[in-house]
Design a protein around this motif. Structure first.
Motif, PDB file in Angstrom:
ATOM      1  N   THR A 117     -14.402  48.021  54.721  1.00  0.00           N
ATOM      2  CA  THR A 117     -15.201  49.171  53.369  1.00  0.00           C
ATOM      3  C   THR A 117     -13.923  50.968  53.552  1.00  0.00           C
ATOM      4  N   HIS A 118     -13.966  51.401  54.590  1.00  0.00           N
ATOM      5  CA  HIS A 118     -13.380  52.538  54.807  1.00  0.00           C
ATOM      6  C   HIS A 118     -12.075  53.467  53.938  1.00  0.00           C
ATOM      7  N   GLN A 119     -11.235  52.042  54.433  1.00  0.00           N
ATOM      8  CA  GLN A 119     -10.467  51.970  53.511  1.00  0.00           C
ATOM      9  C   GLN A 119     -10.100  51.462  52.341  1.00  0.00           C
ATOM     10  N   MET A 120     -10.799  51.061  51.674  1.00  0.00           N
ATOM     11  CA  MET A 120     -10.746  50.921  50.475  1.00  0.00           C
ATOM     12  C   MET A 120     -11.936  51.880  49.217  1.00  0.00           C
ATOM     13  N   ALA A 121     -12.315  53.105  50.566  1.00  0.00           N
ATOM     14  CA  ALA A 121     -13.117  54.097  49.855  1.00  0.00           C
ATOM     15  C   ALA A 121     -12.095  54.938  49.654  1.00  0.00           C
ATOM     16  N   VAL A 122     -10.710  55.361  50.898  1.00  0.00           N
ATOM     17  CA  VAL A 122      -9.445  56.172  50.564  1.00  0.00           C
ATOM     18  C   VAL A 122      -8.757  55.464  49.377  1.00  0.00           C
ATOM     19  N   ASN A 123      -8.108  54.452  49.197  1.00  0.00           N
ATOM     20  CA  ASN A 123      -7.383  54.014  48.267  1.00  0.00           C
ATOM     21  C   ASN A 123      -7.850  53.608  46.876  1.00  0.00           C
ATOM     22  N   VAL A 124      -8.728  53.838  46.199  1.00  0.00           N
ATOM     23  CA  VAL A 124      -8.952  53.958  45.153  1.00  0.00           C
ATOM     24  C   VAL A 124      -9.142  54.839  44.269  1.00  0.00           C
ATOM     25  N   GLN A 125      -8.983  55.399  45.630  1.00  0.00           N
ATOM     26  CA  GLN A 125      -9.265  57.757  44.699  1.00  0.00           C
ATOM     27  C   GLN A 125      -7.825  57.624  44.957  1.00  0.00           C
ATOM     28  N   LEU A 126      -6.253  56.635  44.882  1.00  0.00           N
ATOM     29  CA  LEU A 126      -5.275  57.459  45.394  1.00  0.00           C
ATOM     30  C   LEU A 126      -4.539  57.029  43.930  1.00  0.00           C
ATOM     31  N   ALA A 137     -16.036  56.884  45.312  1.00  0.00           N
ATOM     32  CA  ALA A 137     -16.471  56.146  45.709  1.00  0.00           C
ATOM     33  C   ALA A 137     -17.853  55.883  45.784  1.00  0.00           C
ATOM     34  N   ILE A 138     -18.393  54.691  45.551  1.00  0.00           N
ATOM     35  CA  ILE A 138     -20.059  54.980  46.322  1.00  0.00           C
ATOM     36  C   ILE A 138     -20.345  54.236  47.673  1.00  0.00           C
ATOM     37  N   PHE A 139     -21.229  54.554  47.983  1.00  0.00           N
ATOM     38  CA  PHE A 139     -20.856  54.079  49.917  1.00  0.00           C
ATOM     39  C   PHE A 139     -22.372  53.963  49.987  1.00  0.00           C
ATOM     40  N   VAL A 140     -22.668  52.627  50.615  1.00  0.00           N
ATOM     41  CA  VAL A 140     -24.259  52.192  50.722  1.00  0.00           C
ATOM     42  C   VAL A 140     -24.599  51.655  52.330  1.00  0.00           C
ATOM     43  N   ASP A 141     -25.351  52.612  52.873  1.00  0.00           N
ATOM     44  CA  ASP A 141     -24.404  52.498  54.604  1.00  0.00           C
ATOM     45  C   ASP A 141     -25.861  51.502  54.764  1.00  0.00           C
ATOM     46  N   SER A 142     -26.148  50.935  55.598  1.00  0.00           N
ATOM     47  CA  SER A 142     -27.064  49.999  56.236  1.00  0.00           C
ATOM     48  C   SER A 142     -27.371  49.873  57.556  1.00  0.00           C
ATOM     49  N   GLU A 143     -25.957  49.664  58.037  1.00  0.00           N
ATOM     50  CA  GLU A 143     -25.977  49.677  59.604  1.00  0.00           C
ATOM     51  C   GLU A 143     -25.218  50.858  60.298  1.00  0.00           C
ATOM     52  N   ASP A 144     -25.565  51.894  59.683  1.00  0.00           N
ATOM     53  CA  ASP A 144     -25.285  53.408  60.220  1.00  0.00           C
ATOM     54  C   ASP A 144     -23.898  52.918  61.087  1.00  0.00           C
ATOM     55  N   THR A 145     -22.220  52.493  59.551  1.00  0.00           N
ATOM     56  CA  THR A 145     -20.936  52.761  59.939  1.00  0.00           C
ATOM     57  C   THR A 145     -20.447  53.564  59.355  1.00  0.00           C
ATOM     58  N   PHE A 146     -20.852  54.541  58.397  1.00  0.00           N
ATOM     59  CA  PHE A 146     -19.836  55.200  57.980  1.00  0.00           C
ATOM     60  C   PHE A 146     -19.461  56.395  58.266  1.00  0.00           C
ATOM     61  N   ARG A 147     -17.976  56.583  58.429  1.00  0.00           N
ATOM     62  CA  ARG A 147     -17.609  57.837  60.006  1.00  0.00           C
ATOM     63  C   ARG A 147     -16.486  58.632  58.794  1.00  0.00           C
ATOM     64  N   GLU A 191     -15.153  64.542  49.500  1.00  0.00           N
ATOM     65  CA  GLU A 191     -15.834  65.034  48.968  1.00  0.00           C
ATOM     66  C   GLU A 191     -16.327  63.621  47.692  1.00  0.00           C
ATOM     67  N   LYS A 192     -15.300  62.734  47.286  1.00  0.00           N
ATOM     68  CA  LYS A 192     -15.935  61.746  46.431  1.00  0.00           C
ATOM     69  C   LYS A 192     -16.072  60.720  46.523  1.00  0.00           C
ATOM     70  N   ILE A 193     -16.054  60.606  48.432  1.00  0.00           N
ATOM     71  CA  ILE A 193     -17.269  59.620  48.037  1.00  0.00           C
ATOM     72  C   ILE A 193     -18.698  59.850  48.884  1.00  0.00           C
ATOM     73  N   HIS A 194     -19.135  58.790  47.823  1.00  0.00           N
ATOM     74  CA  HIS A 194     -20.967  59.580  47.737  1.00  0.00           C
ATOM     75  C   HIS A 194     -21.703  58.215  48.819  1.00  0.00           C
ATOM     76  N   VAL A 195     -22.155  58.868  49.886  1.00  0.00           N
ATOM     77  CA  VAL A 195     -23.015  58.026  51.340  1.00  0.00           C
ATOM     78  C   VAL A 195     -24.175  58.355  51.038  1.00  0.00           C
ATOM     79  N   ALA A 196     -25.020  56.829  50.896  1.00  0.00           N
ATOM     80  CA  ALA A 196     -26.300  57.280  51.128  1.00  0.00           C
ATOM     81  C   ALA A 196     -26.647  56.022  52.201  1.00  0.00           C
ATOM     82  N   LYS A 197     -27.628  56.122  53.178  1.00  0.00           N
ATOM     83  CA  LYS A 197     -27.749  55.671  54.995  1.00  0.00           C
ATOM     84  C   LYS A 197     -29.646  54.582  54.078  1.00  0.00           C
ATOM     85  N   ALA A 198     -29.462  53.389  53.878  1.00  0.00           N
ATOM     86  CA  ALA A 198     -30.583  52.252  53.607  1.00  0.00           C
ATOM     87  C   ALA A 198     -31.285  51.936  54.681  1.00  0.00           C
TER      88      ALA A 198
END
Length: 343
Positions: A117-126, A137-147, A191-198
């Protein structure tokens, strides 16, 4: 589609248009794919009026009818392919992860699901010429994994040609060898990764609706939403609905959640990646006892199912379990400091 246009539909005045807009229905297309009962509950209109609104929106949006196979093929040409930058995996997936589809990635802990998921959040911006989709990218984080630190590592670990192309695309002076330019690129990617913790399953479902609103806001921007990640899809549902007595409720809510995610992918031409937990089947005497949770509902709704399996050291086996138009198969990748790499 401007909000004022909704008032041309039968039964929609200024007040109802405001309610529809507040509920996230801000275009004919979003109304056309809604159920009358959903519209009735969210916009506080009668079932009959809701049915009329949906029917009129379908006519206005020109969807819902039959079309020829050649027309479908033509429309599928609009679907984007998000590259892993690993030739073996891209070949396995027919070019990469598809937009307008749900791709499920499952495996045991430490298999590399969050790394994907992290790699695709980078690659999608290329830029598209180097395997990206030129989107955010939008990242919904339910397990506190986003770093964000991991995003930093992965940007710096991109191939030089991908870094150079992205720097040029974003009008950042410098090259892959220029540390200051790469530092600026890292900040721009974050800046182009929108993160929200569920915090629970209900909040996670609400965030899927918010993701739809965010995708709508960015639709005409320079970097539209082209990726929606949910990591993990099932953790909260698994923790909150325990035992067979609550299984039906869990599956019903999970089904609605998946349809909300799918709607974002289809309406805004973005790829949807969900990670999934696994369980061991004690009755399995032969083969791999590891099974994804979520049951048939998740199995049927996922367009592509990918099983990640640990191997020696940093190696991971990427197995395509199910796809509508691709043969099952396996590929090998490595999870390293600079991100996902070829074997």
């Amino acid at each position: 589609m401007p909000e004022a246009d909704l008032e041309t539909l039968p039964g929609v005045g200024p007040a109802t248009a405001d309610k529809l807009h507040d509920a996230g229905f801000d275009s004919f297309q979003s109304l056309a794919v809604a159920a009358p009962s959903e519209l009735s509950n969210t916009a506080d209109v009668g079932e009959s009026t809701a049915s009329d609104i949906v029917r009129a929106a379908r006519d206005a949006a020109d969807i819902g009818g039959f079309e020829t196979g050649s027309t479908v093929l033509e429309r599928r040409n609009e679907i984007g392919k998000l590259s892993w930058h690993i030739d073996e995996v891209d070949d396995l997936l027919g070019g990469g992860i598809e937009t307008q589809s749900i791709t499920e990635v499952y495996g045991e802990f430490g298999a590399g699901k969050s790394q994907v998921t992290h790699q695709m959040a980078v690659n999608v911006q290329l830029p598209k010429e180097v395997g990206g989709l030129h989107g955010c990218a939008i990242f919904v984080d339910s397990e506190d994994t986003f770093r964000p630190e991991r995003i930093d590592d992965m940007v710096r670990g991109l191939p030089d040609e991908a870094i150079d192309a992205t720097l040029e695309d974003r009008e950042i002076e410098g090259s892959a060898d220029d540390e200051e330019a790469v530092d600026e690129l890292v900040d721009d990617v974050l800046e182009k990764i929108h993160v929200a913790k569920a915090f629970n399953s209900n909040h996670q479902m609400l965030l899927a609706e918010k993701a739809k609103e965010l995708a709508g806001e960015h639709e005409d921007s320079e970097y539209p939403v082209r990726l929606l990640c949910v990591d993990s899809l099932t953790a909260h549902f698994r923790a909150e609905y325990v035992g067979r007595g609550e299984l039906a409720d869990r599956q019903q809510k999970l089904n609605k959640h998946l349809h909300d995610l799918d709607k974002v992918g289809n309406l805004y031409n973005c790829a949807v990646i969900v990670t999934n937990q696994v369980a061991s089947n004690p009755d399995s005497f032969f083969g791999d006892p590891t099974q994804p949770i979520g049951g048939n509902i998740l199995g049927h709704k996922s367009t592509f199912r990918i099983y990640l399996r640990k191997s020696k050291g940093d190696k991971r086996i990427v197995r395509l379990v199910d796809a509508p138009n691709l043969a099952d198969g396996e590929a090998v990748m490595r999870v390293q400091d600079g991100g996902l790499k070829p074997e």
